[in-house]
Design an enzyme around this catalytic site. Sequence first.
Site, short mmCIF file in Angstrom:
data_model
loop_
_atom_site.label_atom_id
_atom_site.label_comp_id
_atom_site.label_asym_id
_atom_site.label_seq_id
_atom_site.Cartn_x
_atom_site.Cartn_y
_atom_site.Cartn_z
N CYS A 1 46.13 38.08 32.93
CA CYS A 1 46.08 39.46 32.39
C CYS A 1 47.03 39.70 31.21
CB CYS A 1 46.31 40.48 33.50
SG CYS A 1 45.02 40.39 34.74
N ASN B 1 39.64 46.87 35.43
CA ASN B 1 40.64 45.92 34.94
C ASN B 1 39.93 44.83 34.14
OD1 ASN B 1 42.45 43.81 34.65
ND2 ASN B 1 43.27 43.96 36.73
N HIS C 1 48.86 47.60 30.92
CA HIS C 1 47.68 46.92 31.46
C HIS C 1 46.96 47.86 32.43
CE1 HIS C 1 45.05 44.07 33.22
NE2 HIS C 1 45.77 43.80 34.28
O1 UT7 Z 1 45.67 42.33 36.79
C1 UT7 Z 1 46.35 42.27 38.01
C2 UT7 Z 1 45.30 42.26 39.05
N1 UT7 Z 1 45.59 42.77 40.32
C3 UT7 Z 1 45.97 44.02 40.62
O2 UT7 Z 1 46.33 44.82 39.83
C4 UT7 Z 1 45.90 44.39 42.07
C5 UT7 Z 1 46.98 45.32 42.52
N2 UT7 Z 1 46.67 45.84 43.83
C6 UT7 Z 1 45.86 46.91 44.01
O3 UT7 Z 1 45.39 47.48 43.04
C7 UT7 Z 1 45.62 47.39 45.41
O4 UT7 Z 1 46.38 46.64 46.32
C8 UT7 Z 1 44.11 47.34 45.81
C9 UT7 Z 1 43.33 48.39 45.07
C10 UT7 Z 1 43.55 45.95 45.59
C11 UT7 Z 1 43.98 47.65 47.32
O5 UT7 Z 1 44.54 48.93 47.58
P1 UT7 Z 1 45.55 49.11 48.80
O6 UT7 Z 1 45.94 50.53 48.82
O7 UT7 Z 1 46.66 48.09 48.64
O8 UT7 Z 1 44.62 48.80 50.04
P2 UT7 Z 1 44.83 47.69 51.17
O9 UT7 Z 1 44.53 46.34 50.68
O10 UT7 Z 1 46.14 47.94 51.85
O11 UT7 Z 1 43.69 48.13 52.19
C12 UT7 Z 1 43.74 49.39 52.89
C13 UT7 Z 1 42.48 49.53 53.70
C14 UT7 Z 1 42.14 48.29 54.54
O12 UT7 Z 1 41.55 48.75 55.75
P3 UT7 Z 1 42.41 48.82 57.10
O13 UT7 Z 1 42.89 47.44 57.34
O14 UT7 Z 1 43.52 49.78 56.81
O15 UT7 Z 1 41.41 49.32 58.08
C15 UT7 Z 1 41.10 47.58 53.71
O16 UT7 Z 1 40.25 46.78 54.49
O17 UT7 Z 1 41.36 49.71 52.83
C16 UT7 Z 1 40.35 48.73 53.11
N3 UT7 Z 1 39.67 48.40 51.85
C17 UT7 Z 1 38.63 49.09 51.37
N4 UT7 Z 1 37.97 50.16 51.84
C18 UT7 Z 1 36.96 50.63 51.10
C19 UT7 Z 1 39.99 47.39 50.98
N5 UT7 Z 1 39.14 47.43 49.93
C20 UT7 Z 1 38.30 48.47 50.14
C21 UT7 Z 1 37.23 49.01 49.44
N6 UT7 Z 1 36.58 50.09 49.94
N7 UT7 Z 1 36.83 48.50 48.26
#
Ligand code: UT7
Length: 330
Positions: free
Chosen positions: A119, A286, A256
């Site tokens: 990135c 992204n 970014h």
């Molecule tokens: O260029 C660099 C690239 N990477 C990044 O910038 C990534 C940085 N990280 C993020 O942006 C965030 O961590 C994400 C958007 C990827 C995820 O958000 P989060 O608030 O960290 O969610 P999480 O992974 O903690 O998941 C929370 C819940 C989980 O369910 P449970 O276990 O609480 O029941 C996930 O299974 O949300 C669930 N979940 C979703 N639900 C609906 C994960 N992805 C999704 C989804 N739709 N797409």
Amino acid sequence: MNGTISSYGRVIGIGSYLPEKILTNDDLAKIVETNDEWITERTGIKERHISDPDKDTSESMAIEAARRAVADSGIDPLKIGLVIVACTTPNVLFPVLSASVQAAVDADNAMCFDVNAACPGFLHAFVTAQNYLRSGMVEYALVVGTENLSNYMDFTDRSTCILFGDGAGACVLQAQKDLSYDAIMRAAGKRSECMHCESYMQKGKEKTPEFLKSNYIQMDGQTVFKFAVTEVPKVIEDLLSRTGTSADEIDYFILHQANRRIIESVAKRLKQPIEKFPMNIAKTGNTSSASIPILLDEMKKDGLLGEGKKKVILSSFGAGLLWGAIQTEI
Ligand code: UT7
């Protein structure tokens, strides 16, 4: 040849290309178990552009963005001494994308090479170009970021496929005196495991289901999130301290476009109003190394870079782990 030490590159032309096809959050909800509300709330993304397999490649998008940047600069492309393309998702390993761009824009006097720095690749290309411009080796440089991330998306994995989009952005830089510029680029290779994508072409690797899955982008989102909200403000603060600039003096923090919450967290930590952090993530998702030049192009079209020099910070982070910040005037 410019030959003047301590001239830095000022952005004199910007262009971008986004594929026509748009994939909305509602479209994604038909493919994986997700919904518009979750994606919007957790990321700020509403839709992203997705490449057309019959038309768009990392190469073709880089060429289109570069053509637009060169046209915007108004310069004779024969003056360009250097073309650098940042790309993590090239459609060909060689010839390098920068050579294709050179040919397409008729920059026949330019040296060419690509960089892969995930990135923050555009920032690495920009910093590298600055060093060539500063040394006097070249007077004009063309710097491009291009990504076809949808090729590497596992559309059964809701934790990654909602985040990324495709596109390209480009800037023409001209060596100018009296331009402020500084940069800090950092890496932590020991923390690399949280983002990974394996190359398909590897001798001796059996094409097992597990291996095939690893050819798509794998990410521990929370670890990347924590890394970004910790390290991005820190590197910006370190850069501001080194240049003796207060955050209040910066017109725009051009970050970014990975997650709206990351950008809001950085703004809070720097005690700066969110209005100084332009965003287009809602419409692009992204786009990795293309995100900053695409945003710059949008800012220019919206008149944000119009009158006089604007003091800006460009900052990005990603796989590697790599991150950094540039302070300059645009
Ligand atoms: O260029 C660099 C690239 N990477 C990044 O910038 C990534 C940085 N990280 C993020 O942006 C965030 O961590 C994400 C958007 C990827 C995820 O958000 P989060 O608030 O960290 O969610 P999480 O992974 O903690 O998941 C929370 C819940 C989980 O369910 P449970 O276990 O609480 O029941 C996930 O299974 O949300 C669930 N979940 C979703 N639900 C609906 C994960 N992805 C999704 C989804 N739709 N797409």
